[in-house]
Design an enzyme around this catalytic site. Structure first.
Site, PDB file in Angstrom:
ATOM      1  N   TYR A 195      -5.797 -24.332 -17.874  1.00  0.00           N
ATOM      2  CA  TYR A 195      -5.803 -24.277 -19.338  1.00  0.00           C
ATOM      3  C   TYR A 195      -7.227 -24.099 -19.846  1.00  0.00           C
ATOM      4  CZ  TYR A 195      -4.116 -25.448 -24.048  1.00  0.00           C
ATOM      5  OH  TYR A 195      -3.770 -25.405 -25.379  1.00  0.00           O
ATOM      6  N   ASP A 244       8.957 -12.350 -22.262  1.00  0.00           N
ATOM      7  CA  ASP A 244       8.264 -13.320 -21.416  1.00  0.00           C
ATOM      8  C   ASP A 244       6.861 -12.782 -21.142  1.00  0.00           C
ATOM      9  OD1 ASP A 244       7.302 -15.035 -19.477  1.00  0.00           O
ATOM     10  OD2 ASP A 244       9.218 -15.202 -18.433  1.00  0.00           O
ATOM     11  N   LYS A 246      -8.438 -20.801 -21.862  1.00  0.00           N
ATOM     12  CA  LYS A 246      -8.828 -20.949 -23.266  1.00  0.00           C
ATOM     13  C   LYS A 246     -10.319 -20.646 -23.478  1.00  0.00           C
ATOM     14  CE  LYS A 246      -4.845 -22.060 -25.043  1.00  0.00           C
ATOM     15  NZ  LYS A 246      -4.157 -21.163 -26.020  1.00  0.00           N
ATOM     16  N   ASP A 296       8.965 -14.582 -28.699  1.00  0.00           N
ATOM     17  CA  ASP A 296       9.021 -15.756 -27.837  1.00  0.00           C
ATOM     18  C   ASP A 296       9.773 -15.357 -26.575  1.00  0.00           C
ATOM     19  OD1 ASP A 296       9.106 -18.549 -26.887  1.00  0.00           O
ATOM     20  OD2 ASP A 296       8.655 -19.043 -28.966  1.00  0.00           O
ATOM     21  N   ASN A 346      -0.697 -16.767 -30.358  1.00  0.00           N
ATOM     22  CA  ASN A 346      -0.500 -18.209 -30.435  1.00  0.00           C
ATOM     23  C   ASN A 346       0.169 -18.787 -29.190  1.00  0.00           C
ATOM     24  OD1 ASN A 346       0.177 -20.922 -31.747  1.00  0.00           O
ATOM     25  ND2 ASN A 346       2.225 -20.043 -31.482  1.00  0.00           N
TER      26      ASN A 346
END
Length: 283
Positions: free
Chosen positions: A179, A86, A183, A58, A114
């Site tokens: 987005y 990052d 995606k 993360d 993810n």
């Protein structure tokens, strides 16, 4: 709608009596990006329950990350590793992958891409910086991570790469230009990698969830409340009503599907982009 129905929709607490435990992944090591989020936590827990050693990543070592590491420890599997990275920065990704492979010389077996971000702007108002960030984290990072971590999988002739896309990768919405593009691109990346890696025993699949009660959708809920005057529960009810099942998926359901894709039951399944959306994209 009462509190029990909300819990039915959103509770991701792992169950101890689970059929998924039969899908043993004992001896496998899985990298899960976005480890500090609700879905990342659920995926890590489900993989650990199936026998995986967990490597979490993360952008910072937050309190939530530590809580999620403790959840994995409680399962009794190998203590998880954590790498702060990052994913906006290519050099940082390369450095992290080298660190992972130095700690795990045989390489990891499973990669779950993810991590993701979502910033809402109309197309003409979208700052280039926001576009660059979404493309970098949602699309370029999975490409770079897969590229760096798949060679040992090919050598072992076994590997699983799972990309968390979205129904927005299948259908478009307003104010989702970055987005939606990232995606949708992630699904294309998944299919292309599946073609090239399939002969080497490495499968690559994408999962396309609808709304999940995680941090990433809170701005959408808040914006809808202000625009419509609805309460949070009324907004959620409208979203549930858009699904034939009349409910939203839980993070646990997504996580269990990740385990399925890693299991022997999915040995010959690759290049797929599966919506887990209560039938939303069907209607």
């Amino acid at each position: 709608m009462n509190k029990n129905s909300l819990r039915r929709d959103f509770d991701s607490k792992p169950s101890k009596s689970r059929m998924i435990s039969a899908m043993s992944l004992e001896g496998k090591t899985a990298v899960v990006t976005g480890f500090g989020g609700g879905l990342g936590s659920a995926i890590a827990v489900s993989l650990a329950q199936a026998g995986c050693a967990i490597v979490g990543t993360d952008w910072s070592r937050s309190e939530t990350v530590q809580e999620n590491m403790n959840k994995v420890k409680e399962i009794g599997q190998k203590e998880p590793l954590f790498f702060e990275c990052d994913l906006m920065y290519r050099d940082a990704i390369g450095e992290m992958c080298r660190s992972i492979l130095s700690k795990i010389p045989d390489g990891v077996d499973i990669l779950v891409n993810n991590a993701g971000i979502f910033e809402r702007f109309f197309f003409e108002e979208k700052p280039v910086e926001s576009w660059d960030k979404e493309i970098a984290i949602n699309l370029t990072a999975p490409f770079l991570l897969s590229k760096s971590l798949c060679p040992p999988m090919k050598k072992k002739e076994w590997g699983r790469i799972i990309n968390i896309s979205s129904v927005v990768g299948l259908v478009a919405y307003t104010k989702t230009v970055g987005y939606c593009a990232s995606k949708t691109g992630l699904i294309g990346l998944t299919r292309s990698m599946a073609l090239e890696l399939g002969p080497h025993g490495v499968t690559c699949n994408a999962i396309c969830p609808y709304f999940l009660h995680t941090q990433i959708i809170l701005p959408v809920l808040e914006e809808t409340e202000k625009a419509t005057g609805q309460t949070r529960e009324e907004v959620l009810e409208t979203i549930r009503e858009s699904c034939p099942t009349k409910r939203l998926s839980t993070t646990k359901e997504i996580a269990d599907y990740v385990v399925f894709l890693c299991s022997p039951a999915a040995n010959n399944m690759t290049g797929q982009a599966t919506p887990i959306d209560g039938g939303y994209t069907m209607v």
